[in-house]
Motif scaffolding. Sequence first.
Motif, PDB file in Angstrom:
ATOM      1  N   LYS A 131      31.827  35.686  35.005  1.00 42.46           N
ATOM      2  CA  LYS A 131      31.903  34.403  34.305  1.00 42.46           C
ATOM      3  C   LYS A 131      31.863  33.280  35.334  1.00 42.46           C
ATOM      4  O   LYS A 131      32.434  33.399  36.416  1.00 42.46           O
ATOM      5  CB  LYS A 131      33.200  34.296  33.498  1.00 42.46           C
ATOM      6  CG  LYS A 131      33.264  35.193  32.276  1.00 42.46           C
ATOM      7  CD  LYS A 131      34.527  34.923  31.487  1.00 42.46           C
ATOM      8  CE  LYS A 131      34.594  35.763  30.219  1.00 42.46           C
ATOM      9  NZ  LYS A 131      35.838  35.485  29.445  1.00 42.46           N
ATOM     10  N   VAL A 132      31.209  32.180  34.963  1.00 41.03           N
ATOM     11  CA  VAL A 132      31.215  31.001  35.813  1.00 41.03           C
ATOM     12  C   VAL A 132      32.408  30.138  35.408  1.00 41.03           C
ATOM     13  O   VAL A 132      32.706  29.988  34.218  1.00 41.03           O
ATOM     14  CB  VAL A 132      29.898  30.206  35.691  1.00 41.03           C
ATOM     15  CG1 VAL A 132      29.664  29.703  34.274  1.00 41.03           C
ATOM     16  CG2 VAL A 132      29.881  29.043  36.677  1.00 41.03           C
ATOM     17  N   LEU A 141      41.350  11.512  36.098  1.00 42.18           N
ATOM     18  CA  LEU A 141      41.793  11.199  34.732  1.00 42.18           C
ATOM     19  C   LEU A 141      40.870  11.752  33.645  1.00 42.18           C
ATOM     20  O   LEU A 141      41.133  11.561  32.459  1.00 42.18           O
ATOM     21  CB  LEU A 141      41.986   9.690  34.534  1.00 42.18           C
ATOM     22  CG  LEU A 141      42.994   9.019  35.477  1.00 42.18           C
ATOM     23  CD1 LEU A 141      43.122   7.535  35.160  1.00 42.18           C
ATOM     24  CD2 LEU A 141      44.359   9.698  35.384  1.00 42.18           C
ATOM     25  N   LEU A 142      39.808  12.443  34.029  1.00 38.37           N
ATOM     26  CA  LEU A 142      38.930  13.058  33.021  1.00 38.37           C
ATOM     27  C   LEU A 142      38.974  14.580  33.075  1.00 38.37           C
ATOM     28  O   LEU A 142      38.171  15.258  32.432  1.00 38.37           O
ATOM     29  CB  LEU A 142      37.481  12.597  33.217  1.00 38.37           C
ATOM     30  CG  LEU A 142      37.149  11.152  32.878  1.00 38.37           C
ATOM     31  CD1 LEU A 142      35.653  10.908  33.043  1.00 38.37           C
ATOM     32  CD2 LEU A 142      37.581  10.787  31.463  1.00 38.37           C
ATOM     33  N   ARG A 143      39.895  15.147  33.835  1.00 42.38           N
ATOM     34  CA  ARG A 143      39.896  16.595  34.069  1.00 42.38           C
ATOM     35  C   ARG A 143      39.959  17.403  32.779  1.00 42.38           C
ATOM     36  O   ARG A 143      39.182  18.341  32.586  1.00 42.38           O
ATOM     37  CB  ARG A 143      41.040  17.005  34.994  1.00 42.38           C
ATOM     38  CG  ARG A 143      41.069  18.507  35.263  1.00 42.38           C
ATOM     39  CD  ARG A 143      42.062  18.853  36.338  1.00 42.38           C
ATOM     40  NE  ARG A 143      41.679  18.248  37.617  1.00 42.38           N
ATOM     41  CZ  ARG A 143      42.467  18.202  38.680  1.00 42.38           C
ATOM     42  NH1 ARG A 143      43.699  18.697  38.611  1.00 42.38           N
ATOM     43  NH2 ARG A 143      42.044  17.659  39.793  1.00 42.38           N
ATOM     44  N   ALA A 149      34.515  20.461  28.419  1.00 41.90           N
ATOM     45  CA  ALA A 149      33.060  20.514  28.383  1.00 41.90           C
ATOM     46  C   ALA A 149      32.532  21.793  29.028  1.00 41.90           C
ATOM     47  O   ALA A 149      31.521  22.348  28.587  1.00 41.90           O
ATOM     48  CB  ALA A 149      32.473  19.286  29.076  1.00 41.90           C
ATOM     49  N   VAL A 150      33.206  22.266  30.072  1.00 44.78           N
ATOM     50  CA  VAL A 150      32.818  23.531  30.693  1.00 44.78           C
ATOM     51  C   VAL A 150      32.918  24.664  29.676  1.00 44.78           C
ATOM     52  O   VAL A 150      32.025  25.513  29.566  1.00 44.78           O
ATOM     53  CB  VAL A 150      33.689  23.825  31.932  1.00 44.78           C
ATOM     54  CG1 VAL A 150      33.529  25.276  32.392  1.00 44.78           C
ATOM     55  CG2 VAL A 150      33.329  22.871  33.067  1.00 44.78           C
ATOM     56  N   ARG A 151      33.993  24.679  28.898  1.00 45.21           N
ATOM     57  CA  ARG A 151      34.128  25.710  27.853  1.00 45.21           C
ATOM     58  C   ARG A 151      33.029  25.574  26.812  1.00 45.21           C
ATOM     59  O   ARG A 151      32.483  26.569  26.337  1.00 45.21           O
ATOM     60  CB  ARG A 151      35.504  25.618  27.183  1.00 45.21           C
ATOM     61  CG  ARG A 151      36.677  25.890  28.118  1.00 45.21           C
ATOM     62  CD  ARG A 151      37.959  26.202  27.358  1.00 45.21           C
ATOM     63  NE  ARG A 151      38.384  25.156  26.460  1.00 45.21           N
ATOM     64  CZ  ARG A 151      39.098  24.088  26.811  1.00 45.21           C
ATOM     65  NH1 ARG A 151      39.432  23.918  28.084  1.00 45.21           N
ATOM     66  NH2 ARG A 151      39.467  23.198  25.930  1.00 45.21           N
ATOM     67  N   CYS A 152      32.695  24.332  26.458  1.00 40.16           N
ATOM     68  CA  CYS A 152      31.622  24.113  25.485  1.00 40.16           C
ATOM     69  C   CYS A 152      30.294  24.657  25.992  1.00 40.16           C
ATOM     70  O   CYS A 152      29.443  25.081  25.207  1.00 40.16           O
ATOM     71  CB  CYS A 152      31.475  22.621  25.191  1.00 40.16           C
ATOM     72  SG  CYS A 152      32.850  21.889  24.266  1.00 40.16           S
ATOM     73  N   ASN A 157      37.674  28.238  32.435  1.00 35.87           N
ATOM     74  CA  ASN A 157      38.489  27.291  33.193  1.00 35.87           C
ATOM     75  C   ASN A 157      39.294  27.970  34.280  1.00 35.87           C
ATOM     76  O   ASN A 157      39.895  29.025  34.064  1.00 35.87           O
ATOM     77  CB  ASN A 157      39.461  26.542  32.274  1.00 35.87           C
ATOM     78  CG  ASN A 157      38.783  25.591  31.321  1.00 35.87           C
ATOM     79  OD1 ASN A 157      39.253  25.373  30.221  1.00 35.87           O
ATOM     80  ND2 ASN A 157      37.667  25.016  31.717  1.00 35.87           N
ATOM     81  N   HIS A 158      39.292  27.360  35.458  1.00 31.30           N
ATOM     82  CA  HIS A 158      40.214  27.729  36.530  1.00 31.30           C
ATOM     83  C   HIS A 158      41.512  26.971  36.241  1.00 31.30           C
ATOM     84  O   HIS A 158      41.699  26.445  35.142  1.00 31.30           O
ATOM     85  CB  HIS A 158      39.601  27.330  37.877  1.00 31.30           C
ATOM     86  CG  HIS A 158      40.008  28.204  39.024  1.00 31.30           C
ATOM     87  ND1 HIS A 158      41.285  28.171  39.545  1.00 31.30           N
ATOM     88  CD2 HIS A 158      39.325  29.134  39.736  1.00 31.30           C
ATOM     89  CE1 HIS A 158      41.359  29.038  40.551  1.00 31.30           C
ATOM     90  NE2 HIS A 158      40.185  29.643  40.686  1.00 31.30           N
ATOM     91  N   ARG A 159      42.404  26.883  37.201  1.00 34.71           N
ATOM     92  CA  ARG A 159      43.656  26.176  36.957  1.00 34.71           C
ATOM     93  C   ARG A 159      43.388  24.696  36.664  1.00 34.71           C
ATOM     94  O   ARG A 159      42.411  24.116  37.146  1.00 34.71           O
ATOM     95  CB  ARG A 159      44.610  26.325  38.140  1.00 34.71           C
ATOM     96  CG  ARG A 159      44.063  25.812  39.469  1.00 34.71           C
ATOM     97  CD  ARG A 159      45.071  25.988  40.584  1.00 34.71           C
ATOM     98  NE  ARG A 159      44.514  25.499  41.849  1.00 34.71           N
ATOM     99  CZ  ARG A 159      45.236  25.213  42.922  1.00 34.71           C
ATOM    100  NH1 ARG A 159      46.547  25.365  42.894  1.00 34.71           N
ATOM    101  NH2 ARG A 159      44.660  24.786  44.028  1.00 34.71           N
TER     102      ARG A 159
END
Length: 283
Positions: A131-132, A141-143, A149-152, A157-159
């Motif tokens: 998985k990437v 402030l946009l983390r 968006a990465v999940r989308c 997700n990493h930590r």
Amino acid sequence: MTFDLSPLLIEDAVRAALAEDLGRAGDVTTQATIPATASARAVIAAREAGVVAGLPLARAAFLQMDQRVAFEGWMEDGAKVAPGEIVARIEGPARAILSAERVALNYMGRLSGVASLTAAYAARIAHTGAKVCDTRKTTPLLRAFEKYAVRCGGGANHRFGLDDAALIKDNHIAVAGGVVPALRAAKAFVGHLVKVEIEVDTLEQLGEVLAEGADAVLLDNMRPDELRKAVEMVAGRMVCEASGGVTLETIAAIAETGVDLISVGALTHSARALDLGLDIEIS
């Protein structure tokens, strides 16, 4: 698959973004040219192909300007979009629509760009079990939104921050006096639910990690042949993550070594915004 964002995070972020844009006097252009009683219909449409993300933030931008605005998403976050395809329809007070337009599009363009780039990386390794995943190289402030968006886009997700997992990097190892002292200190400090991961640059360091034990190991800047050997050494005893200079051209060869995760900072620090536009429909 449905992806969720905290309504509280959305509300606070959108309010701050609108306040930044409206400033002290509000939208002077719209106030000067558009009657307060005017209504409008509009669509958000894609100018290029990609993966959509950020619809909840766009909706919040229009509704915070005026609760009478009707926002109808024509697709869900995570959906693929083609050039010219309608993403959402908006109807209501014209001033509110025009004043919220840029904040809505900024969020959607940025997050859709992250999702689209993630989808491109994920497609390159779909034939493997890897998985990437993202990193903490996010816009301040946009983390939470960028990781959403990465999940989308089909990534993992990493930590989320420094507080939800222990990741011992090379500088920690240097100051702590080595792999073993750093690992022992981390495992003694964190609670039983906190994972401990450690970065290694060599197979020799990996041997020390295997002897001492960890939840995951980050194999940093290793060649594919080294990664393959590392995976053999680990033999399923911990999660193997590859990292360092990963590109669209190299990720497939990395994934084919058998690693579990491949972290890519570019997903968030180098994603180009997806071109989306808002068009007023003229009756």
